[in-house]
Design a protein around this motif. Structure first.
Motif, PDB file in Angstrom:
ATOM      1  N   ALA A 271       0.831  -1.208   0.000  1.00 45.99           N
ATOM      2  CA  ALA A 271       0.000   0.000   0.000  1.00 45.99           C
ATOM      3  C   ALA A 271       0.863   1.254   0.000  1.00 45.99           C
ATOM      4  O   ALA A 271       0.566   2.233  -0.696  1.00 45.99           O
ATOM      5  CB  ALA A 271      -0.924  -0.001   1.215  1.00 45.99           C
ATOM      6  N   LEU A 272       1.966   1.203   0.753  1.00 47.50           N
ATOM      7  CA  LEU A 272       2.868   2.357   0.831  1.00 47.50           C
ATOM      8  C   LEU A 272       3.541   2.618  -0.512  1.00 47.50           C
ATOM      9  O   LEU A 272       3.654   3.775  -0.942  1.00 47.50           O
ATOM     10  CB  LEU A 272       3.921   2.104   1.913  1.00 47.50           C
ATOM     11  CG  LEU A 272       4.549   3.332   2.591  1.00 47.50           C
ATOM     12  CD1 LEU A 272       3.474   4.193   3.244  1.00 47.50           C
ATOM     13  CD2 LEU A 272       5.582   2.887   3.612  1.00 47.50           C
ATOM     14  N   ILE A 273       3.961   1.554  -1.181  1.00 44.12           N
ATOM     15  CA  ILE A 273       4.591   1.694  -2.505  1.00 44.12           C
ATOM     16  C   ILE A 273       3.600   2.262  -3.508  1.00 44.12           C
ATOM     17  O   ILE A 273       3.928   3.147  -4.311  1.00 44.12           O
ATOM     18  CB  ILE A 273       5.131   0.332  -2.986  1.00 44.12           C
ATOM     19  CG1 ILE A 273       6.320  -0.099  -2.131  1.00 44.12           C
ATOM     20  CG2 ILE A 273       5.537   0.400  -4.452  1.00 44.12           C
ATOM     21  CD1 ILE A 273       6.825  -1.488  -2.433  1.00 44.12           C
ATOM     22  N   PHE A 274       2.362   1.757  -3.464  1.00 45.49           N
ATOM     23  CA  PHE A 274       1.340   2.241  -4.401  1.00 45.49           C
ATOM     24  C   PHE A 274       1.084   3.731  -4.217  1.00 45.49           C
ATOM     25  O   PHE A 274       1.057   4.496  -5.186  1.00 45.49           O
ATOM     26  CB  PHE A 274       0.041   1.461  -4.212  1.00 45.49           C
ATOM     27  CG  PHE A 274      -1.103   1.976  -5.043  1.00 45.49           C
ATOM     28  CD1 PHE A 274      -1.205   1.652  -6.389  1.00 45.49           C
ATOM     29  CD2 PHE A 274      -2.078   2.804  -4.490  1.00 45.49           C
ATOM     30  CE1 PHE A 274      -2.249   2.133  -7.162  1.00 45.49           C
ATOM     31  CE2 PHE A 274      -3.121   3.289  -5.253  1.00 45.49           C
ATOM     32  CZ  PHE A 274      -3.206   2.947  -6.597  1.00 45.49           C
ATOM     33  N   LEU A 275       0.900   4.159  -2.964  1.00 44.04           N
ATOM     34  CA  LEU A 275       0.627   5.573  -2.707  1.00 44.04           C
ATOM     35  C   LEU A 275       1.845   6.431  -3.057  1.00 44.04           C
ATOM     36  O   LEU A 275       1.696   7.566  -3.528  1.00 44.04           O
ATOM     37  CB  LEU A 275       0.237   5.773  -1.239  1.00 44.04           C
ATOM     38  CG  LEU A 275      -1.105   5.175  -0.818  1.00 44.04           C
ATOM     39  CD1 LEU A 275      -1.369   5.456   0.646  1.00 44.04           C
ATOM     40  CD2 LEU A 275      -2.236   5.726  -1.666  1.00 44.04           C
TER      41      LEU A 275
END
Length: 277
Positions: A74-78
């Motif tokens: 999720a952190l990479i996507f955001l």
């Protein structure tokens, strides 16, 4: 548990894109469903990733321990989402800066930037307050009547703030290009954007004159970036636009544009934050 949320959001997004089809009919009805199919799936994924980052990589949810993998995904996507947004905004800013280097002229009561090229071009460049840019070739080639119709079309883009909203939609497009049918839906939105501006212009000028202007301008219009530019020639379905202009409007009562309330469903993943402990 968080990984299950990601898989569920991606599955729902892909299912909506695969199962949805663009309806036939006028631009208003097509706009409703096309915008939903294009925007809702990535918005659902974005809100799911945001909720997971808000909950962190520790604690429980529904009696199940959270994991670091889903939090990292999720952190990479955001992170990628924000980086792409900054990149697109920078490209848009460069386009605006380039346009503002052009001399300013007056076209009746309107102000515009003059692009010194023989190509026929007219477009709005900017974000919320775009500037009208017209080419020297356009002013030399079109009659005053045809020029008025072109300016009416561009006023339609300004009226609907197309440069701003399509910058945001384009951001979504680049971030979720891997989703099914992203490009066909994007191209449909571009055409619908032009049909909407044509419809606005047709209420101000003779539709036949506008159709003639389209034939002249679109056939000579150079390719432009759609990051922060809404140009008269955007889209490649000229026949569809001409037909819409020459077809008398129906007298039947049409449905209102889709309510934004349905997009609130994409924010449902944020409710899971209250179940995290």
């Amino acid at each position: 548990m968080h990984l299950l949320m990601i898989v569920t959001a991606v599955t729902v997004a892909c299912w909506l894109r695969y199962s949805g089809s663009i309806p036939a009919g006028n631009w208003r009805l097509r706009w409703q469903k096309t915008l939903f199919l294009f925007l809702f799936p990535p918005l659902l994924i974005f809100m799911t990733a945001t909720s997971i980052v808000c909950m962190g990589n520790q604690g429980k949810m529904g009696g199940m321990y959270t994991d670091s993998l889903s939090y990292l995904l999720a952190l990479i996507f955001l992170g990628c989402f924000n980086v792409l947004g900054i990149k697109l905004a920078f490209q848009g800013w460069k386009s605006i800066k380039s346009a503002r280097e052009c001399p300013q002229i007056h076209l009746g009561a309107k102000q515009a930037r003059l692009l010194e090229t023989k190509a026929l071009f007219a477009g709005q460049i900017g974000f919320w307050q775009p500037e009208l840019v017209v080419s020297q070739g356009l002013l030399q080639t079109l009659s005053p009547q045809h020029l008025e119709s072109v300016l009416a079309h561009e006023q339609g883009h300004y009226q609907y703030r197309d440069t701003f909203w399509f910058f945001l939609l384009g951001w979504m497009r680049f971030c979720t290009a891997w989703l099914p049918n992203t490009e066909p839906l994007w191209q449909e939105l571009l055409v619908l954007r032009e049909l909407r501006a044509d419809n606005y212009a047709a209420s101000q000028v003779d539709p036949l004159v506008l159709a003639e202007s389209l034939l002249l301008v679109v056939s000579n219009n150079p390719m432009t970036s759609d990051i922060c530019c809404a140009a008269l020639g955007a889209g490649d379905r000229l026949e569809q636009r001409i037909e819409a202009l020459l077809t008398p409007p129906t007298s039947t009562l049409e449905a209102q544009l889709q309510s934004w309330h349905i997009f609130l469903l994409a924010f449902l993943p944020m409710l899971t934050v209250v179940f995290h402990s």
